[in-house]
Design a protein around this motif. Structure first.
Motif, PDB file in Angstrom:
ATOM      1  N   ILE A 214       4.992 -20.371 -47.237  1.00 35.11           N
ATOM      2  CA  ILE A 214       3.702 -20.606 -46.591  1.00 35.11           C
ATOM      3  C   ILE A 214       2.810 -21.420 -47.526  1.00 35.11           C
ATOM      4  O   ILE A 214       2.726 -21.131 -48.723  1.00 35.11           O
ATOM      5  CB  ILE A 214       3.022 -19.283 -46.200  1.00 35.11           C
ATOM      6  CG1 ILE A 214       3.761 -18.642 -45.016  1.00 35.11           C
ATOM      7  CG2 ILE A 214       1.547 -19.497 -45.846  1.00 35.11           C
ATOM      8  CD1 ILE A 214       3.181 -17.324 -44.549  1.00 35.11           C
ATOM      9  N   HIS A 216      -1.190 -23.221 -47.841  1.00 38.02           N
ATOM     10  CA  HIS A 216      -2.542 -23.243 -47.288  1.00 38.02           C
ATOM     11  C   HIS A 216      -3.505 -23.756 -48.364  1.00 38.02           C
ATOM     12  O   HIS A 216      -3.173 -23.788 -49.545  1.00 38.02           O
ATOM     13  CB  HIS A 216      -2.965 -21.842 -46.844  1.00 38.02           C
ATOM     14  CG  HIS A 216      -3.701 -21.810 -45.552  1.00 38.02           C
ATOM     15  ND1 HIS A 216      -3.310 -21.056 -44.459  1.00 38.02           N
ATOM     16  CD2 HIS A 216      -4.810 -22.469 -45.146  1.00 38.02           C
ATOM     17  CE1 HIS A 216      -4.142 -21.229 -43.459  1.00 38.02           C
ATOM     18  NE2 HIS A 216      -5.071 -22.091 -43.863  1.00 38.02           N
ATOM     19  N   GLY A 228      -3.279 -17.514 -43.873  1.00 38.28           N
ATOM     20  CA  GLY A 228      -2.012 -17.707 -44.556  1.00 38.28           C
ATOM     21  C   GLY A 228      -1.692 -16.579 -45.516  1.00 38.28           C
ATOM     22  O   GLY A 228      -0.546 -16.123 -45.607  1.00 38.28           O
ATOM     23  N   GLU A 229      -2.706 -16.109 -46.222  1.00 37.77           N
ATOM     24  CA  GLU A 229      -2.491 -15.027 -47.185  1.00 37.77           C
ATOM     25  C   GLU A 229      -2.081 -13.735 -46.486  1.00 37.77           C
ATOM     26  O   GLU A 229      -1.152 -13.038 -46.933  1.00 37.77           O
ATOM     27  CB  GLU A 229      -3.767 -14.818 -47.988  1.00 37.77           C
ATOM     28  CG  GLU A 229      -4.109 -15.986 -48.904  1.00 37.77           C
ATOM     29  CD  GLU A 229      -5.501 -15.887 -49.511  1.00 37.77           C
ATOM     30  OE1 GLU A 229      -5.716 -16.471 -50.586  1.00 37.77           O
ATOM     31  OE2 GLU A 229      -6.370 -15.214 -48.900  1.00 37.77           O
ATOM     32  N   TYR A 232       1.502 -13.990 -45.006  1.00 39.21           N
ATOM     33  CA  TYR A 232       2.575 -13.900 -46.006  1.00 39.21           C
ATOM     34  C   TYR A 232       2.886 -12.444 -46.362  1.00 39.21           C
ATOM     35  O   TYR A 232       4.041 -12.115 -46.668  1.00 39.21           O
ATOM     36  CB  TYR A 232       2.178 -14.679 -47.257  1.00 39.21           C
ATOM     37  CG  TYR A 232       3.325 -14.874 -48.226  1.00 39.21           C
ATOM     38  CD1 TYR A 232       4.396 -15.711 -47.903  1.00 39.21           C
ATOM     39  CD2 TYR A 232       3.346 -14.215 -49.459  1.00 39.21           C
ATOM     40  CE1 TYR A 232       5.447 -15.890 -48.782  1.00 39.21           C
ATOM     41  CE2 TYR A 232       4.396 -14.396 -50.341  1.00 39.21           C
ATOM     42  CZ  TYR A 232       5.449 -15.231 -50.007  1.00 39.21           C
ATOM     43  OH  TYR A 232       6.496 -15.408 -50.882  1.00 39.21           O
ATOM     44  N   GLN A 233       1.893 -11.606 -46.310  1.00 41.43           N
ATOM     45  CA  GLN A 233       2.122 -10.189 -46.589  1.00 41.43           C
ATOM     46  C   GLN A 233       3.079  -9.554 -45.583  1.00 41.43           C
ATOM     47  O   GLN A 233       3.736  -8.564 -45.889  1.00 41.43           O
ATOM     48  CB  GLN A 233       0.787  -9.444 -46.584  1.00 41.43           C
ATOM     49  CG  GLN A 233      -0.162  -9.838 -47.702  1.00 41.43           C
ATOM     50  CD  GLN A 233      -1.511  -9.150 -47.605  1.00 41.43           C
ATOM     51  OE1 GLN A 233      -1.752  -8.329 -46.722  1.00 41.43           O
ATOM     52  NE2 GLN A 233      -2.416  -9.486 -48.510  1.00 41.43           N
ATOM     53  N   LYS A 238      10.334 -13.166 -48.211  1.00 35.55           N
ATOM     54  CA  LYS A 238       9.381 -14.070 -48.855  1.00 35.55           C
ATOM     55  C   LYS A 238      10.079 -15.032 -49.811  1.00 35.55           C
ATOM     56  O   LYS A 238      10.962 -14.623 -50.572  1.00 35.55           O
ATOM     57  CB  LYS A 238       8.331 -13.263 -49.627  1.00 35.55           C
ATOM     58  CG  LYS A 238       7.455 -12.361 -48.766  1.00 35.55           C
ATOM     59  CD  LYS A 238       6.539 -11.522 -49.640  1.00 35.55           C
ATOM     60  CE  LYS A 238       5.572 -10.689 -48.815  1.00 35.55           C
ATOM     61  NZ  LYS A 238       6.267  -9.701 -47.966  1.00 35.55           N
ATOM     62  N   ASP A 240       7.836 -18.116 -51.113  1.00 35.09           N
ATOM     63  CA  ASP A 240       6.687 -18.447 -51.945  1.00 35.09           C
ATOM     64  C   ASP A 240       5.448 -18.629 -51.065  1.00 35.09           C
ATOM     65  O   ASP A 240       5.542 -18.960 -49.882  1.00 35.09           O
ATOM     66  CB  ASP A 240       6.940 -19.730 -52.730  1.00 35.09           C
ATOM     67  CG  ASP A 240       5.941 -19.934 -53.866  1.00 35.09           C
ATOM     68  OD1 ASP A 240       5.241 -18.960 -54.231  1.00 35.09           O
ATOM     69  OD2 ASP A 240       5.853 -21.057 -54.391  1.00 35.09           O
ATOM     70  N   LEU A 241       4.300 -18.402 -51.685  1.00 34.29           N
ATOM     71  CA  LEU A 241       3.002 -18.662 -51.064  1.00 34.29           C
ATOM     72  C   LEU A 241       2.258 -19.640 -51.962  1.00 34.29           C
ATOM     73  O   LEU A 241       1.937 -19.323 -53.106  1.00 34.29           O
ATOM     74  CB  LEU A 241       2.197 -17.366 -50.921  1.00 34.29           C
ATOM     75  CG  LEU A 241       0.735 -17.507 -50.471  1.00 34.29           C
ATOM     76  CD1 LEU A 241       0.655 -18.048 -49.045  1.00 34.29           C
ATOM     77  CD2 LEU A 241       0.015 -16.169 -50.569  1.00 34.29           C
ATOM     78  N   TRP A 242       2.017 -20.844 -51.452  1.00 31.86           N
ATOM     79  CA  TRP A 242       1.305 -21.871 -52.214  1.00 31.86           C
ATOM     80  C   TRP A 242      -0.103 -22.011 -51.662  1.00 31.86           C
ATOM     81  O   TRP A 242      -0.285 -22.446 -50.532  1.00 31.86           O
ATOM     82  CB  TRP A 242       2.048 -23.207 -52.128  1.00 31.86           C
ATOM     83  CG  TRP A 242       1.289 -24.362 -52.735  1.00 31.86           C
ATOM     84  CD1 TRP A 242       0.570 -24.364 -53.894  1.00 31.86           C
ATOM     85  CD2 TRP A 242       1.178 -25.690 -52.198  1.00 31.86           C
ATOM     86  NE1 TRP A 242       0.021 -25.607 -54.127  1.00 31.86           N
ATOM     87  CE2 TRP A 242       0.381 -26.446 -53.094  1.00 31.86           C
ATOM     88  CE3 TRP A 242       1.683 -26.307 -51.062  1.00 31.86           C
ATOM     89  CZ2 TRP A 242       0.074 -27.786 -52.873  1.00 31.86           C
ATOM     90  CZ3 TRP A 242       1.386 -27.647 -50.838  1.00 31.86           C
ATOM     91  CH2 TRP A 242       0.585 -28.372 -51.743  1.00 31.86           C
TER      92      TRP A 242
END
Length: 279
Positions: A214, A216, A228-229, A232-233, A238, A240-242
């Motif tokens: 994801i 954002h 987005g945050e 992602y949870q 999972k 990565d979360l950028w």
């Protein structure tokens, strides 16, 4: 006192009537307010994309969607199935497709019904039907598929990943649900009761088996970064979360999302090949 009471009652009645009028207007015009379907069409011949062709894809309910398709440069290289955002035609984003094909990736991109290149009426069901038709058409070609959804397209992208098998799911500036975005903008309205097209991405994401990346921006003025945050949870697998500081809704391509996406897709393809070899 009676006169004052009557004035207060009259004012309250006017407020209620005005509020009801606003609700009625939003309800009956909700799709015109929710979607921005107009925009310029870029001809495929006017781009730098090599090896692509215009395609028409039939849907199960008798409609036809129009898009562009390019096969990967070599066997085993994935095809990016791109679900566009809410504004205009996918063809305006030809810079992305030029970069993908230059790096050997194939792609399929198209307009949902009601957007410039695909005639028809816009609705959540039509968008999901179009998304399904595109995936199934591409799947029949027997190539690895990685899914990329942007903005509005993160809805159908997540839905498809929840009901079909791909190798990876990338969500660029996603929303938790359409209702959540509407509530953030209009907290004084019962949007959950008014909206027909609610796109419950927060529910679909829990059924996604593919690895998920994801992306954002913290300065997103269209879909707040908290979407987005929070989404992602909920991701089962999972990657990565950028979160890019200072990036607005349309800034991530210029901020280098393609470089990060390539790494993600390469890792996902490696993992998929290991699973296939173990079977």
């Amino acid at each position: 006192m009676k006169f004052v009471r009557r004035i207060v009652i009259a004012l309250v009645a006017l407020v209620i009537i005005a509020y009801a009028a606003v609700l009625g207007y939003i309800y009956f015009n909700q799709r015109a307010l929710q979607y921005t379907a107009t925009g310029e069409i870029t001809a495929l011949a006017d781009t730098k994309i090599k090896g692509a062709e215009e395609v028409t894809i039939p849907t199960t309910d008798g409609a036809v969607i129009h898009g562009w398709y390019a096969p990967p440069a070599e066997v085993g290289k994935p095809v990016v199935l791109y679900y566009k955002g809410n504004s205009g035609s996918f063809s305006e984003e030809h810079e992305r497709f030029e970069a993908w094909t230059a790096d050997g990736y194939g792609f399929l991109a198209f307009d949902y019904r009601g957007f410039p290149l695909s005639p028809g009426e816009i609705s959540q069901q039509h968008i999901l039907d179009d998304a399904t038709a595109a995936f199934d058409w591409l799947k029949a070609k027997g190539q690895p598929i990685v899914i990329w959804g942007r903005s509005l397209g993160t809805g159908p992208a997540t839905y498809i990943a929840s009901i079909r098998d791909a190798d990876a799911l990338l969500l660029e500036t996603p929303f938790l649900s359409a209702v959540n975005v509407a509530f953030e903008r209009y907290p004084y309205l019962p949007v959950g009761l008014l909206m027909s097209d609610q796109f419950p991405v927060n529910e679909w994401i829990t059924k996604v088996d593919e690895p998920v990346f994801i992306a954002h921006g913290t300065a997103d003025q269209t879909i707040d970064v908290t979407n987005g945050e929070r989404l992602y949870q909920l991701v089962p697998h999972k990657y990565d979360l950028w979160i890019e500081p200072g990036a607005d809704h349309g800034d991530l391509w210029a901020r280098g999302i393609w470089g990060r996406a390539k790494t993600f897709f390469e890792d996902a393809e490696y993992a998929a090949s290991k699973v296939a070899a173990a079977r």
